[in-house]
Write a protein that holds these residues in place. Structure first.
Motif, short mmCIF file in Angstrom:
data_model
loop_
_atom_site.label_atom_id
_atom_site.label_comp_id
_atom_site.label_asym_id
_atom_site.label_seq_id
_atom_site.Cartn_x
_atom_site.Cartn_y
_atom_site.Cartn_z
N GLU A 7 0.85 -1.19 0.00
CA GLU A 7 0.00 0.00 0.00
C GLU A 7 0.88 1.24 0.00
O GLU A 7 1.71 1.44 0.90
CB GLU A 7 -0.92 0.01 1.23
N PHE A 8 0.71 2.07 -1.02
CA PHE A 8 1.46 3.31 -1.15
C PHE A 8 0.48 4.45 -1.38
O PHE A 8 -0.70 4.23 -1.66
CB PHE A 8 2.45 3.21 -2.32
N ASN A 9 0.95 5.66 -1.27
CA ASN A 9 0.08 6.83 -1.43
C ASN A 9 -0.14 7.15 -2.91
O ASN A 9 0.24 8.21 -3.39
CB ASN A 9 0.68 8.04 -0.72
N ASP A 10 -0.74 6.22 -3.63
CA ASP A 10 -0.98 6.44 -5.05
C ASP A 10 -2.45 6.22 -5.44
O ASP A 10 -2.79 6.23 -6.63
CB ASP A 10 -0.08 5.53 -5.89
N GLY A 11 -3.30 6.00 -4.46
CA GLY A 11 -4.72 5.83 -4.74
C GLY A 11 -5.11 4.46 -5.25
O GLY A 11 -6.29 4.22 -5.54
N LEU A 12 -4.14 3.55 -5.40
CA LEU A 12 -4.43 2.21 -5.90
C LEU A 12 -4.75 1.26 -4.75
O LEU A 12 -4.13 1.34 -3.68
CB LEU A 12 -3.24 1.68 -6.70
N THR A 13 -5.69 0.36 -4.99
CA THR A 13 -6.06 -0.63 -3.98
C THR A 13 -5.27 -1.91 -4.23
O THR A 13 -5.43 -2.55 -5.27
CB THR A 13 -7.57 -0.95 -4.05
N PRO A 14 -4.40 -2.30 -3.31
CA PRO A 14 -3.57 -3.49 -3.54
C PRO A 14 -4.37 -4.78 -3.50
O PRO A 14 -5.51 -4.81 -3.01
CB PRO A 14 -2.56 -3.43 -2.39
N LEU A 15 -3.77 -5.85 -4.00
CA LEU A 15 -4.41 -7.15 -3.99
C LEU A 15 -4.30 -7.79 -2.62
O LEU A 15 -3.30 -7.63 -1.91
CB LEU A 15 -3.76 -8.09 -5.01
N GLY A 16 -5.33 -8.54 -2.25
CA GLY A 16 -5.27 -9.38 -1.06
C GLY A 16 -4.66 -10.72 -1.42
O GLY A 16 -4.38 -11.01 -2.58
N ILE A 17 -4.48 -11.58 -0.41
CA ILE A 17 -3.82 -12.86 -0.63
C ILE A 17 -4.59 -13.74 -1.62
O ILE A 17 -3.99 -14.36 -2.51
CB ILE A 17 -3.61 -13.62 0.70
#
Length: 292
Positions: A7-17
């Motif tokens: 998770e970074f400050n780029d507005g993107l939602t990361p993938l879960g496992i």
């Protein structure tokens, strides 16, 4: 894994496992995996993803340059990532949390502390005199026992126990629900001395939220074999909800300060083991007693 799940400050939602595993399986099954090949939106569509999800995944794996810049900025502050496949990733998370264990953690400090015997303390931000005394004595006893204290870094019980442990020569692992970037400077003395390890499951520069606080609580409860509660609201607040979840799922053994309050009494009725200040010597012990 960092690109897809960090998770970074780029507005993107990361993938879960589960999403990460699904993508990995589809890539392997369709022979797309190659060190020299980058997935394209067309490839992702061919793998069965709709347009929206294809663009999301493509955006995640295409942010390598930005992530490199952020990781370099973090490293200059002494902040580094670890993933579920890192050698120093806490095995207790994988064993107790399974698929809900964080994909990526960010940390600052001495990771050798992860090899120590540890015991956790949680509690309300607003503590009475008795609860504050319990947290303070607990931090001191843990330090003198040779254990590492696990804390949540919040005001109240967390901070009292943490400061007590450190001032008595102990060590602390602190799971925080807020930005490491904003906190490592404040904690730099203990970090630089190797006495403190600070960890967050959110990005290294992500602000506090109620969701991150709840996630932090489950990490504390699942990291140790024993968790002590210095004080709690009755059926309200993060300490209550985190401890109730632990008692239901059996992450660890729960000891509750028996101060007669509605919150602590309620947790004892739910299965917490009542303890008093006098019990700490026999439960924790002195002189590097690792019977916990």
């Amino acid at each position: 894994m960092l690109l897809l799940c960090g998770e970074f400050n780029d507005g993107l939602t990361p993938l879960g496992i589960k999403q990460f595993r699904k993508l990995s399986e589809r890539v392997r099954e369709n022979l797309f995996f190659s060190p020299s090949k980058n997935l394209t939106p067309a490839d992702l569509t061919e793998l069965g993803y709709d347009e929206e999800e294809s663009l999301r995944i493509y955006s995640l794996i295409s942010r390598e340059k930005q992530v490199d810049i952020e990781l370099e900025r973090y490293s200059q502050l002494g902040i580094f990532p670890m993933t579920r496949i890192s050698q120093n990733y806490p095995k207790s998370f994988l064993e107790k949390l399974g698929d809900s264990a964080p994909m990526v953690l960010f940390y600052s400090g001495n990771t050798d502390l992860l090899n120590n015997n540890a015991v956790a303390l949680v509690g309300s931000r607003e503590l009475g005199v008795q609860g504050a005394g319990f947290a303070r004595d607990f931090g001191e006893k843990v330090a003198k026992s040779g254990f590492t204290l696990v804390s949540g870094g919040a005001n109240g019980a967390d901070t009292i126990a943490q400061e007590s442990a450190l001032s008595n020569g102990g060590t602390v692992i602190c799971f925080r629900p807020d930005s490491l970037v904003n906190n490592v400077k404040k904690l730099s003395v203990a970090i630089n001395e190797g006495k403190l390890l600070v960890i967050t499951e959110r990005g290294a520069d992500i602000a506090f939220s109620s969701a991150s606080a709840a996630g932090r609580n489950r990490l504390i409860h699942s990291y140790c074999d024993k968790v002590f509660v210095a004080g709690s609201g009755f059926k309200s607040g993060g300490t209550w909800s985190g401890t109730e979840t632990n008692l239901k799922k059996g992450f660890s053994k729960v000891y509750v300060f028996d101060d007669g309050s509605a919150g602590c009494s309620g947790l004892i009725e739910s299965g917490g083991i009542p303890v008093t200040l006098r019990d700490l010597d026999s439960i924790i012990g002195n002189g590097h007693n690792h019977s916990l």
